[in-house]
Design a protein around this motif. Structure first.
Motif, PDB file in Angstrom:
ATOM      1  N   ALA A  22     -97.950  14.046  66.136  1.00 54.71           N
ATOM      2  CA  ALA A  22     -97.175  12.955  65.535  1.00 54.71           C
ATOM      3  C   ALA A  22     -96.957  13.254  64.050  1.00 54.71           C
ATOM      4  CB  ALA A  22     -97.916  11.637  65.702  1.00 54.71           C
ATOM      5  N   ASP A  23     -95.781  12.962  63.557  1.00 54.72           N
ATOM      6  CA  ASP A  23     -95.420  13.197  62.162  1.00 54.72           C
ATOM      7  C   ASP A  23     -95.797  11.963  61.336  1.00 54.72           C
ATOM      8  OD1 ASP A  23     -94.161  13.543  59.701  1.00 54.72           O
ATOM      9  OD2 ASP A  23     -92.340  14.374  60.582  1.00 54.72           O
ATOM     10  N   PRO A  24     -96.741  12.090  60.394  1.00 53.63           N
ATOM     11  CA  PRO A  24     -97.169  10.933  59.602  1.00 53.63           C
ATOM     12  C   PRO A  24     -96.039  10.258  58.822  1.00 53.63           C
ATOM     13  CG  PRO A  24     -98.734  12.719  59.351  1.00 53.63           C
ATOM     14  CD  PRO A  24     -97.541  13.276  60.082  1.00 53.63           C
ATOM     15  N   SER A  25     -94.956  10.962  58.554  1.00 50.07           N
ATOM     16  CA  SER A  25     -93.854  10.345  57.807  1.00 50.07           C
ATOM     17  C   SER A  25     -93.126   9.281  58.632  1.00 50.07           C
ATOM     18  CB  SER A  25     -92.867  11.402  57.317  1.00 50.07           C
ATOM     19  OG  SER A  25     -92.149  11.978  58.384  1.00 50.07           O
ATOM     20  N   HIS A  26     -93.360   9.233  59.932  1.00 51.07           N
ATOM     21  CA  HIS A  26     -92.750   8.221  60.803  1.00 51.07           C
ATOM     22  C   HIS A  26     -93.676   7.032  61.030  1.00 51.07           C
ATOM     23  CE1 HIS A  26     -89.324  10.728  62.445  1.00 51.07           C
ATOM     24  NE2 HIS A  26     -90.023  11.578  61.723  1.00 51.07           N
ATOM     25  N   ALA A  27     -94.869   7.070  60.419  1.00 51.02           N
ATOM     26  CA  ALA A  27     -95.871   6.008  60.602  1.00 51.02           C
ATOM     27  C   ALA A  27     -95.420   4.719  59.937  1.00 51.02           C
ATOM     28  CB  ALA A  27     -97.207   6.471  60.025  1.00 51.02           C
ATOM     29  N   PRO A  28     -95.948   3.584  60.363  1.00 56.77           N
ATOM     30  CA  PRO A  28     -97.007   3.476  61.358  1.00 56.77           C
ATOM     31  C   PRO A  28     -96.470   3.597  62.780  1.00 56.77           C
ATOM     32  CG  PRO A  28     -96.446   1.294  60.561  1.00 56.77           C
ATOM     33  CD  PRO A  28     -95.633   2.275  59.766  1.00 56.77           C
ATOM     34  N   TYR A  29     -97.354   4.023  63.667  1.00 55.22           N
ATOM     35  CA  TYR A  29     -97.053   4.108  65.093  1.00 55.22           C
ATOM     36  C   TYR A  29     -97.721   2.943  65.810  1.00 55.22           C
ATOM     37  CZ  TYR A  29     -95.346   8.855  64.448  1.00 55.22           C
ATOM     38  OH  TYR A  29     -94.633   9.952  64.054  1.00 55.22           O
ATOM     39  N   ARG A  30     -97.098   2.513  66.897  1.00 54.39           N
ATOM     40  CA  ARG A  30     -97.683   1.474  67.744  1.00 54.39           C
ATOM     41  C   ARG A  30     -97.822   2.019  69.153  1.00 54.39           C
ATOM     42  NH1 ARG A  30     -94.516  -2.807  69.010  1.00 54.39           N
ATOM     43  NH2 ARG A  30     -92.670  -1.568  68.585  1.00 54.39           N
ATOM     44  N   CYS A  31     -98.993   1.842  69.740  1.00 52.60           N
ATOM     45  CA  CYS A  31     -99.117   2.113  71.175  1.00 52.60           C
ATOM     46  C   CYS A  31     -99.099   0.740  71.839  1.00 52.60           C
ATOM     47  CB  CYS A  31    -100.370   2.916  71.511  1.00 52.60           C
ATOM     48  SG  CYS A  31    -101.926   2.061  71.391  1.00 52.60           S
ATOM     49  N   VAL A  32     -98.245   0.596  72.833  1.00 54.19           N
ATOM     50  CA  VAL A  32     -98.074  -0.681  73.524  1.00 54.19           C
ATOM     51  C   VAL A  32     -98.438  -0.477  74.988  1.00 54.19           C
ATOM     52  CG1 VAL A  32     -96.467  -2.538  74.106  1.00 54.19           C
ATOM     53  CG2 VAL A  32     -96.218  -1.319  71.925  1.00 54.19           C
ATOM     54  N   VAL A  33     -99.340  -1.326  75.484  1.00 54.03           N
ATOM     55  CA  VAL A  33     -99.772  -1.258  76.878  1.00 54.03           C
ATOM     56  C   VAL A  33     -98.961  -2.267  77.690  1.00 54.03           C
ATOM     57  CG1 VAL A  33    -101.709  -1.550  78.453  1.00 54.03           C
ATOM     58  CG2 VAL A  33    -102.096  -0.604  76.150  1.00 54.03           C
ATOM     59  N   PHE A  34     -98.331  -1.763  78.745  1.00 54.58           N
ATOM     60  CA  PHE A  34     -97.555  -2.596  79.653  1.00 54.58           C
ATOM     61  C   PHE A  34     -98.285  -2.686  80.990  1.00 54.58           C
ATOM     62  CE2 PHE A  34     -94.421  -0.948  76.707  1.00 54.58           C
ATOM     63  CZ  PHE A  34     -93.637  -2.051  76.444  1.00 54.58           C
ATOM     64  N   ASN A  35     -98.270  -3.890  81.603  1.00 56.19           N
ATOM     65  CA  ASN A  35     -98.869  -4.018  82.928  1.00 56.19           C
ATOM     66  C   ASN A  35     -97.881  -3.514  83.978  1.00 56.19           C
ATOM     67  OD1 ASN A  35     -97.050  -6.131  83.505  1.00 56.19           O
ATOM     68  ND2 ASN A  35     -98.549  -7.724  83.028  1.00 56.19           N
ATOM     69  N   SER A  36     -98.256  -3.621  85.245  1.00 56.01           N
ATOM     70  CA  SER A  36     -97.415  -3.095  86.326  1.00 56.01           C
ATOM     71  C   SER A  36     -96.091  -3.838  86.466  1.00 56.01           C
ATOM     72  CB  SER A  36     -98.175  -3.132  87.643  1.00 56.01           C
ATOM     73  OG  SER A  36     -98.504  -4.470  87.967  1.00 56.01           O
ATOM     74  N   GLU A  37     -95.978  -5.016  85.844  1.00 52.82           N
ATOM     75  CA  GLU A  37     -94.722  -5.783  85.871  1.00 52.82           C
ATOM     76  C   GLU A  37     -93.915  -5.570  84.587  1.00 52.82           C
ATOM     77  OE1 GLU A  37     -96.023  -9.776  86.589  1.00 52.82           O
ATOM     78  OE2 GLU A  37     -96.602  -9.339  88.649  1.00 52.82           O
ATOM     79  N   TRP A  38     -94.294  -4.583  83.793  1.00 49.35           N
ATOM     80  CA  TRP A  38     -93.634  -4.208  82.540  1.00 49.35           C
ATOM     81  C   TRP A  38     -93.669  -5.312  81.485  1.00 49.35           C
ATOM     82  CZ3 TRP A  38     -93.166   0.562  81.154  1.00 49.35           C
ATOM     83  CH2 TRP A  38     -93.146   1.535  82.151  1.00 49.35           C
ATOM     84  N   LYS A  39     -94.737  -6.099  81.513  1.00 52.18           N
ATOM     85  CA  LYS A  39     -94.970  -7.087  80.460  1.00 52.18           C
ATOM     86  C   LYS A  39     -95.992  -6.498  79.496  1.00 52.18           C
ATOM     87  CE  LYS A  39     -94.035 -11.017  83.433  1.00 52.18           C
ATOM     88  NZ  LYS A  39     -94.599 -12.148  84.155  1.00 52.18           N
ATOM     89  N   ALA A  40     -95.728  -6.617  78.187  1.00 52.17           N
ATOM     90  CA  ALA A  40     -96.654  -6.093  77.183  1.00 52.17           C
ATOM     91  C   ALA A  40     -97.967  -6.857  77.257  1.00 52.17           C
ATOM     92  CB  ALA A  40     -96.042  -6.184  75.798  1.00 52.17           C
ATOM     93  N   GLU A  41     -99.068  -6.132  77.406  1.00 56.64           N
ATOM     94  CA  GLU A  41    -100.396  -6.733  77.490  1.00 56.64           C
ATOM     95  C   GLU A  41    -101.151  -6.631  76.172  1.00 56.64           C
ATOM     96  OE1 GLU A  41    -102.300  -8.155  80.083  1.00 56.64           O
ATOM     97  OE2 GLU A  41    -100.419  -8.372  81.145  1.00 56.64           O
ATOM     98  N   GLY A  42    -100.776  -5.679  75.350  1.00 55.49           N
ATOM     99  CA  GLY A  42    -101.462  -5.492  74.075  1.00 55.49           C
ATOM    100  C   GLY A  42    -100.865  -4.323  73.324  1.00 55.49           C
ATOM    101  N   GLU A  43    -101.169  -4.271  72.034  1.00 59.63           N
ATOM    102  CA  GLU A  43    -100.692  -3.150  71.233  1.00 59.63           C
ATOM    103  C   GLU A  43    -101.635  -2.921  70.058  1.00 59.63           C
ATOM    104  OE1 GLU A  43     -97.431  -4.246  68.047  1.00 59.63           O
ATOM    105  OE2 GLU A  43     -96.799  -4.932  70.026  1.00 59.63           O
ATOM    106  N   GLU A  44    -101.552  -1.723  69.533  1.00 63.17           N
ATOM    107  CA  GLU A  44    -102.372  -1.340  68.392  1.00 63.17           C
ATOM    108  C   GLU A  44    -101.510  -0.519  67.442  1.00 63.17           C
ATOM    109  OE1 GLU A  44    -105.673  -1.554  66.169  1.00 63.17           O
ATOM    110  OE2 GLU A  44    -105.629  -2.334  68.217  1.00 63.17           O
ATOM    111  N   THR A  45    -101.643  -0.793  66.151  1.00 64.42           N
ATOM    112  CA  THR A  45    -100.933  -0.019  65.135  1.00 64.42           C
ATOM    113  C   THR A  45    -101.864   1.081  64.636  1.00 64.42           C
ATOM    114  OG1 THR A  45     -99.611  -1.909  64.488  1.00 64.42           O
ATOM    115  CG2 THR A  45     -99.762  -0.115  62.898  1.00 64.42           C
TER     116      THR A  45
END
Length: 88
Positions: free
Chosen positions: A61-84
């Protein structure tokens, strides 16, 4: 006096989620909302209780594009959580 070229290093970022059933997905976004999931390696492991553990690593990952978010989706494609990561 010597001079040095300074370069920003690329880094590997990892996001882990566990306890979902059925298995979901992890997506990665940069500060502008660009989806970088195609640049990741993701594994899903089924645990003894039949739930799933997801591990997604964003390679170089290129730090110049930060911050990054990882987003967890459930099996129905609804966001369950995320972290920056790598950011304010």
């Amino acid at each position: 006096m010597t001079s040095k070229d300074i370069e920003e290093d690329r880094v590997d970022l990892t996001c882990v989620s566990s306890g979902g059933y059925p298995s979901g997905a992890i997506h990665w976004f940069d500060r502008l909302g660009t989806n970088w999931t195609h640049s990741t390696e993701t594994t899903a492991t089924q645990e003894e209780d039949k739930s799933f553990k997801l591990k997604s690593t964003f390679l170089s990952a290129d730090p110049s594009h930060a911050p990054y978010r990882c987003v967890v989706f459930n099996s129905e494609w609804k966001a369950e959580g995320e972290e920056t990561i790598l950011g304010e």
